[in-house]
Design a protein around this motif. Sequence first.
Motif, PDB file in Angstrom:
ATOM      1  N   SER A  81       0.824  -1.204   0.000  1.00 20.61           N
ATOM      2  CA  SER A  81       0.000   0.000   0.000  1.00 20.61           C
ATOM      3  C   SER A  81       0.861   1.258   0.000  1.00 20.61           C
ATOM      4  O   SER A  81       0.634   2.196  -0.785  1.00 20.61           O
ATOM      5  CB  SER A  81      -0.922   0.000   1.219  1.00 20.61           C
ATOM      6  N   LEU A  82       1.867   1.290   0.849  1.00 20.29           N
ATOM      7  CA  LEU A  82       2.753   2.448   0.920  1.00 20.29           C
ATOM      8  C   LEU A  82       3.631   2.550  -0.328  1.00 20.29           C
ATOM      9  O   LEU A  82       3.941   3.651  -0.787  1.00 20.29           O
ATOM     10  CB  LEU A  82       3.617   2.363   2.177  1.00 20.29           C
ATOM     11  N   GLY A  83       4.028   1.398  -0.865  1.00 19.98           N
ATOM     12  CA  GLY A  83       4.769   1.410  -2.122  1.00 19.98           C
ATOM     13  C   GLY A  83       3.918   1.955  -3.256  1.00 19.98           C
ATOM     14  O   GLY A  83       4.421   2.649  -4.156  1.00 19.98           O
ATOM     15  N   PHE A  84       2.631   1.662  -3.228  1.00 16.89           N
ATOM     16  CA  PHE A  84       1.689   2.173  -4.223  1.00 16.89           C
ATOM     17  C   PHE A  84       1.618   3.700  -4.130  1.00 16.89           C
ATOM     18  O   PHE A  84       1.616   4.398  -5.156  1.00 16.89           O
ATOM     19  CB  PHE A  84       0.311   1.559  -3.981  1.00 16.89           C
ATOM     20  N   VAL A  85       1.587   4.225  -2.904  1.00 16.45           N
ATOM     21  CA  VAL A  85       1.591   5.668  -2.706  1.00 16.45           C
ATOM     22  C   VAL A  85       2.875   6.277  -3.261  1.00 16.45           C
ATOM     23  O   VAL A  85       2.849   7.289  -3.968  1.00 16.45           O
ATOM     24  CB  VAL A  85       1.456   6.017  -1.207  1.00 16.45           C
ATOM     25  N   ALA A  86       4.010   5.672  -2.927  1.00  9.95           N
ATOM     26  CA  ALA A  86       5.296   6.210  -3.363  1.00  9.95           C
ATOM     27  C   ALA A  86       5.383   6.258  -4.887  1.00  9.95           C
ATOM     28  O   ALA A  86       5.829   7.260  -5.462  1.00  9.95           O
ATOM     29  CB  ALA A  86       6.438   5.358  -2.798  1.00  9.95           C
ATOM     30  N   GLU A  87       4.930   5.202  -5.555  1.00  7.68           N
ATOM     31  CA  GLU A  87       4.967   5.171  -7.018  1.00  7.68           C
ATOM     32  C   GLU A  87       3.986   6.179  -7.604  1.00  7.68           C
ATOM     33  O   GLU A  87       4.295   6.867  -8.594  1.00  7.68           O
ATOM     34  CB  GLU A  87       4.640   3.766  -7.527  1.00  7.68           C
ATOM     35  N   THR A  88       2.810   6.287  -7.006  1.00  4.57           N
ATOM     36  CA  THR A  88       1.824   7.260  -7.480  1.00  4.57           C
ATOM     37  C   THR A  88       2.389   8.670  -7.398  1.00  4.57           C
ATOM     38  O   THR A  88       2.291   9.455  -8.353  1.00  4.57           O
ATOM     39  CB  THR A  88       0.530   7.180  -6.637  1.00  4.57           C
ATOM     40  N   GLU A  89       2.992   9.011  -6.261  1.00  4.07           N
ATOM     41  CA  GLU A  89       3.518  10.363  -6.084  1.00  4.07           C
ATOM     42  C   GLU A  89       4.684  10.633  -7.037  1.00  4.07           C
ATOM     43  O   GLU A  89       4.846  11.758  -7.519  1.00  4.07           O
ATOM     44  CB  GLU A  89       3.962  10.577  -4.636  1.00  4.07           C
ATOM     45  N   ALA A  90       5.486   9.619  -7.314  1.00  8.26           N
ATOM     46  CA  ALA A  90       6.589   9.790  -8.264  1.00  8.26           C
ATOM     47  C   ALA A  90       6.047  10.106  -9.658  1.00  8.26           C
ATOM     48  O   ALA A  90       6.564  10.986 -10.366  1.00  8.26           O
ATOM     49  CB  ALA A  90       7.452   8.533  -8.303  1.00  8.26           C
ATOM     50  N   GLN A  91       4.985   9.401 -10.064  1.00 15.13           N
ATOM     51  CA  GLN A  91       4.398   9.643 -11.377  1.00 15.13           C
ATOM     52  C   GLN A  91       3.682  10.991 -11.423  1.00 15.13           C
ATOM     53  O   GLN A  91       3.712  11.687 -12.442  1.00 15.13           O
ATOM     54  CB  GLN A  91       3.454   8.503 -11.745  1.00 15.13           C
ATOM     55  N   VAL A  92       3.052  11.384 -10.317  1.00 12.35           N
ATOM     56  CA  VAL A  92       2.408  12.702 -10.248  1.00 12.35           C
ATOM     57  C   VAL A  92       3.462  13.799 -10.414  1.00 12.35           C
ATOM     58  O   VAL A  92       3.248  14.784 -11.132  1.00 12.35           O
ATOM     59  CB  VAL A  92       1.663  12.875  -8.914  1.00 12.35           C
ATOM     60  N   SER A  93       4.608  13.635  -9.756  1.00 12.31           N
ATOM     61  CA  SER A  93       5.681  14.612  -9.879  1.00 12.31           C
ATOM     62  C   SER A  93       6.138  14.745 -11.334  1.00 12.31           C
ATOM     63  O   SER A  93       6.370  15.860 -11.823  1.00 12.31           O
ATOM     64  CB  SER A  93       6.866  14.205  -8.999  1.00 12.31           C
ATOM     65  N   GLU A  94       6.215  13.640 -12.026  1.00 11.33           N
ATOM     66  CA  GLU A  94       6.623  13.676 -13.436  1.00 11.33           C
ATOM     67  C   GLU A  94       5.654  14.502 -14.266  1.00 11.33           C
ATOM     68  O   GLU A  94       6.067  15.338 -15.081  1.00 11.33           O
ATOM     69  CB  GLU A  94       6.696  12.248 -13.997  1.00 11.33           C
ATOM     70  N   HIS A  95       4.357  14.280 -14.082  1.00 10.69           N
ATOM     71  CA  HIS A  95       3.426  15.022 -14.943  1.00 10.69           C
ATOM     72  C   HIS A  95       3.296  16.477 -14.506  1.00 10.69           C
ATOM     73  O   HIS A  95       3.034  17.355 -15.332  1.00 10.69           O
ATOM     74  CB  HIS A  95       2.078  14.299 -15.067  1.00 10.69           C
ATOM     75  N   GLU A 151       5.604  19.073  -2.477  1.00 11.56           N
ATOM     76  CA  GLU A 151       4.881  18.342  -1.438  1.00 11.56           C
ATOM     77  C   GLU A 151       4.538  16.918  -1.863  1.00 11.56           C
ATOM     78  O   GLU A 151       4.482  16.017  -1.015  1.00 11.56           O
ATOM     79  CB  GLU A 151       3.631  19.137  -1.036  1.00 11.56           C
ATOM     80  N   GLU A 152       4.312  16.698  -3.156  1.00 17.86           N
ATOM     81  CA  GLU A 152       4.073  15.321  -3.612  1.00 17.86           C
ATOM     82  C   GLU A 152       5.314  14.463  -3.362  1.00 17.86           C
ATOM     83  O   GLU A 152       5.210  13.305  -2.945  1.00 17.86           O
ATOM     84  CB  GLU A 152       3.723  15.302  -5.111  1.00 17.86           C
ATOM     85  N   LEU A 153       6.488  15.024  -3.613  1.00 20.75           N
ATOM     86  CA  LEU A 153       7.723  14.273  -3.378  1.00 20.75           C
ATOM     87  C   LEU A 153       7.946  14.041  -1.885  1.00 20.75           C
ATOM     88  O   LEU A 153       8.512  13.019  -1.491  1.00 20.75           O
ATOM     89  CB  LEU A 153       8.909  15.008  -4.005  1.00 20.75           C
ATOM     90  N   GLN A 154       7.488  14.976  -1.052  1.00 18.61           N
ATOM     91  CA  GLN A 154       7.566  14.759   0.396  1.00 18.61           C
ATOM     92  C   GLN A 154       6.667  13.606   0.815  1.00 18.61           C
ATOM     93  O   GLN A 154       7.039  12.791   1.666  1.00 18.61           O
ATOM     94  CB  GLN A 154       7.160  16.041   1.131  1.00 18.61           C
ATOM     95  N   HIS A 155       5.493  13.511   0.201  1.00 15.85           N
ATOM     96  CA  HIS A 155       4.591  12.400   0.503  1.00 15.85           C
ATOM     97  C   HIS A 155       5.198  11.075   0.039  1.00 15.85           C
ATOM     98  O   HIS A 155       5.034  10.045   0.699  1.00 15.85           O
ATOM     99  CB  HIS A 155       3.238  12.612  -0.185  1.00 15.85           C
ATOM    100  N   ARG A 156       5.895  11.109  -1.085  1.00 19.64           N
ATOM    101  CA  ARG A 156       6.575   9.899  -1.564  1.00 19.64           C
ATOM    102  C   ARG A 156       7.633   9.452  -0.549  1.00 19.64           C
ATOM    103  O   ARG A 156       7.711   8.268  -0.192  1.00 19.64           O
ATOM    104  CB  ARG A 156       7.231  10.158  -2.913  1.00 19.64           C
ATOM    105  N   SER A 157       8.420  10.402  -0.072  1.00 20.61           N
ATOM    106  CA  SER A 157       9.459  10.072   0.902  1.00 20.61           C
ATOM    107  C   SER A 157       8.851   9.539   2.192  1.00 20.61           C
ATOM    108  O   SER A 157       9.365   8.586   2.795  1.00 20.61           O
ATOM    109  CB  SER A 157      10.312  11.310   1.197  1.00 20.61           C
TER     110      SER A 157
END
Length: 214
Positions: free
Chosen positions: A137-151, A176-182
Motif C-alpha cells: 500500500s505504501l509502495g503504491f503511494v510512493a509510485e503514485t507520487e513519483a508519477q504525479v511529480s513527473e506530470h 509536497e508530492e515528493l515529500q509524501h513519496r518520501s
Amino acid sequence: MRPQSLSVLDRAIVGFDKALRAVIPNSNPSTRPLPVDSDALPELSINEARHVAGLMRINHTGEVCAQGLYHGQALTAKNDTVREAMHHSAEEEIDHLVWCETRLNELSSHPSVFTPIWYGLSFGMGAAAGLISNEFSLGFVAETEAQVSEHLQDHISQLPKQDQRTAQILQQMDIEELQHRSAAIDHGGTPLAPPVRITMRWLANQMKAVAYHL
C-alpha cells in the motif's frame, strides 16, 4: 477526536463526508493561501487559457484521485500508524485540490465531469492495495507520487511563459508530492513490480487524456 475512537457508524459518516467533499467542487476550505507571489492574473490568449485549463483539470483530477486513494488505503490499513499516515497525507492534499479549483475558477473553467468516477476507481484501488499489505500500500503511494511529480513537471514546461501564477502553484504541489513519496517510503513502502508500475502509468495516461477535455 482520533478516527479510531469513533464508532463504526461515525467513521462511515465521516468517510462519506470526505468523499462528497472530494467530488463536489468548492466544498473544501483551504488551510493555506495560493502559493503565489502576486494576486495579479496573467494575461492569456483564448487558446493559452484553454490549454492551461486543460492542464489544471488534469491536476485537479489527480488530486481527486489522491483523495480516493488515501481514503481507500486508510479504510483497509492493517495498523493505526499507517492509517494515520494516510489520513494525514489526504488532509495535506486537500490544499492542492483547492488550489486547482481556484485556478480553474480564475480561468472560467471547471473540473472533470467524471470526477465521481475518478474518485471511486481510486478508492477501490487504494482499498485493494491496503488489503494486500501495508508495504504494498505504501509502495503504491510512493509510485503514485513519483508519477504525479513527473506530470507536474511536464505541465510546468508546457505553460505560457507569462503564467507564473500557475507555475508557482504546480511547483509547490510538486515539492509536497515528493515529500509524501518520501514519507511513504520511510513508513515501510516497498518498490512495486514493473508490471504494476507500467499498468499504473497506462491508467494515468488514459485519465489525463480524458480529463484534459472533459
